[in-house]
Design a protein around this motif. Structure first.
Motif, short mmCIF file in Angstrom:
data_model
loop_
_atom_site.label_atom_id
_atom_site.label_comp_id
_atom_site.label_asym_id
_atom_site.label_seq_id
_atom_site.Cartn_x
_atom_site.Cartn_y
_atom_site.Cartn_z
N ILE A 1 140.61 75.92 -8.13
CA ILE A 1 139.76 76.33 -7.04
C ILE A 1 140.60 75.96 -5.77
O ILE A 1 140.50 76.66 -4.74
CB ILE A 1 138.30 75.16 -7.03
CG1 ILE A 1 137.51 75.65 -8.16
CG2 ILE A 1 137.80 75.49 -5.84
CD1 ILE A 1 137.02 76.98 -8.23
N GLN A 20 129.26 76.07 -3.02
CA GLN A 20 130.39 77.08 -2.86
C GLN A 20 130.26 78.44 -2.51
O GLN A 20 131.22 79.06 -2.13
CB GLN A 20 131.34 76.97 -4.31
CG GLN A 20 131.54 75.60 -4.92
CD GLN A 20 132.18 74.85 -4.22
OE1 GLN A 20 133.07 75.11 -3.09
NE2 GLN A 20 132.19 73.49 -4.21
N THR A 39 136.21 78.31 -13.66
CA THR A 39 136.29 78.99 -12.19
C THR A 39 134.95 79.47 -11.72
O THR A 39 134.35 79.14 -10.62
CB THR A 39 137.42 79.92 -12.04
OG1 THR A 39 138.67 79.27 -12.38
CG2 THR A 39 137.60 80.28 -10.63
N VAL A 67 132.71 81.70 -1.05
CA VAL A 67 132.60 82.86 -1.65
C VAL A 67 132.52 83.99 -0.76
O VAL A 67 133.13 85.04 -0.64
CB VAL A 67 131.86 82.90 -2.91
CG1 VAL A 67 132.09 84.18 -3.40
CG2 VAL A 67 132.35 81.68 -4.00
N LEU A 91 132.49 78.04 -8.80
CA LEU A 91 132.20 79.17 -7.28
C LEU A 91 130.58 79.44 -7.47
O LEU A 91 130.11 79.63 -6.33
CB LEU A 91 132.93 80.26 -7.57
CG LEU A 91 134.57 80.22 -7.35
CD1 LEU A 91 135.26 81.40 -7.62
CD2 LEU A 91 134.83 79.39 -6.15
N LEU A 130 133.89 88.33 -7.56
CA LEU A 130 133.23 87.39 -6.67
C LEU A 130 131.84 87.71 -6.31
O LEU A 130 130.97 86.72 -6.28
CB LEU A 130 134.15 87.16 -5.22
CG LEU A 130 135.40 86.51 -5.46
CD1 LEU A 130 136.26 86.70 -4.18
CD2 LEU A 130 135.22 84.97 -5.50
N ILE A 177 134.51 72.85 -0.39
CA ILE A 177 134.83 73.47 -1.52
C ILE A 177 135.06 72.39 -2.77
O ILE A 177 136.02 71.47 -2.36
CB ILE A 177 135.97 74.50 -1.53
CG1 ILE A 177 136.22 75.35 -2.97
CG2 ILE A 177 137.13 73.79 -0.91
CD1 ILE A 177 137.17 76.43 -2.42
#
Length: 274
Positions: free
Chosen positions: A150, A66, A57, A70, A61, A268, A143
């Protein structure tokens, strides 16, 4: 493998982590109360915390294409703090007005009513500005849909926006024009993020405690005679106490929700910085 165990691969929909996610999402979608939605969102973001701990993951990201998504998701999580500040500001004005009403001094009551309405106007302005800023962040972006986890995060983004929209609407909506404006923002975000939009059911009452208080106090200050105003004190006090109780419930719901939101926001941001 248990939900809390880390994995080097993306689990399938039959995996406990994915199954828990689907169950939390189902419960949230079936909730008709904003209080239950906040609880459901807390459970969902607790699950997201485990999704973000998966190495793949993080790798997905961290890809350049991506990162824009985020950043958008981080901005969405910030809406919780905006809601908490709005509730706190409103509660402080409610308590000030209740105190003035208990003393029953006409001039002081009028002053506190005007202070309350001015504060509500400022709160609405702040929330609308926050929505506009979110609009700017919600430009279309790609994405990576090949990983199911995701895709799950994309669903969380959608439902998180929907719950915050519902909460902030509860705080600021006081008429058809405002409702129309916010619905326009919602429609725009829906188009930009291209989600499976969550069907939000009607709140238990078409007129919430915030709206009733705004309308009641606006009417209160139009009475010319002090006697007429004092006749309405008991009614206004009851409305304020109901509003104070509603704010307390919402604050408690947001406080519980803030813990997983803060953890996910940090995760994140760490992904963005690597």
């Amino acid at each position: 493998m248990a939900c809390h165990t880390r994995s080097n691969s993306f689990p399938s929909r039959s995996h406990p982590l994915a199954s828990n996610f689907e169950e939390h999402l189902r419960k949230l979608r079936s909730s008709s109360s904003i209080f239950r939605r906040l609880t459901g969102l807390q459970d969902l973001h607790d699950c997201v915390d485990k999704v973000l701990s998966l190495p793949l993951t993080q790798q997905a990201l961290a890809q350049e294409q991506q990162k824009k998504w985020v950043v958008r998701y981080v901005k969405l999580l910030d809406m919780s703090s905006i809601a908490k500040d709005a509730l706190l500001q409103t509660k402080e004005c409610v308590q000030g007005l209740l105190s003035a009403l208990r003393r029953r001094r006409g001039d002081e009551i009028s002053s506190e009513v005007k202070k309350f309405l001015a504060s509500r106007k400022a709160v609405k302005k702040t929330i609308k500005k926050a929505f506009r800023n979110l609009m700017k962040a919600c430009s279309p972006c790609n994405i990576n849909e090949e990983h199911e986890m995701i895709t799950m995060l994309r669903e969380v983004e959608t439902v998180t926006f929907t719950v915050f929209e519902s909460l902030l609407s509860l705080i600021i909506i006081t008429g058809p024009k405002a409702q129309s404006k916010l619905s326009g923002w919602s429609s725009l975000v829906s188009k930009l993020v291209q989600p499976k939009r969550v069907a939000c059911e009607e709140e238990e009452s078409n007129i919430n405690e915030f709206e009733k208080m705004d309308v009641g106090l606006s009417s209160f200050i139009t009475h010319k005679s002090t006697t007429s105003k004092l006749d309405n004190i008991v009614h206004v006090q009851n409305q304020l106490k109901e509003l104070e109780s509603s704010i307390q419930d919402l604050e408690e719901g947001l406080e519980c929700l803030s813990r997983p939101l803060i953890k996910n926001r940090v995760s994140l941001l760490n992904i963005l910085n690597h």
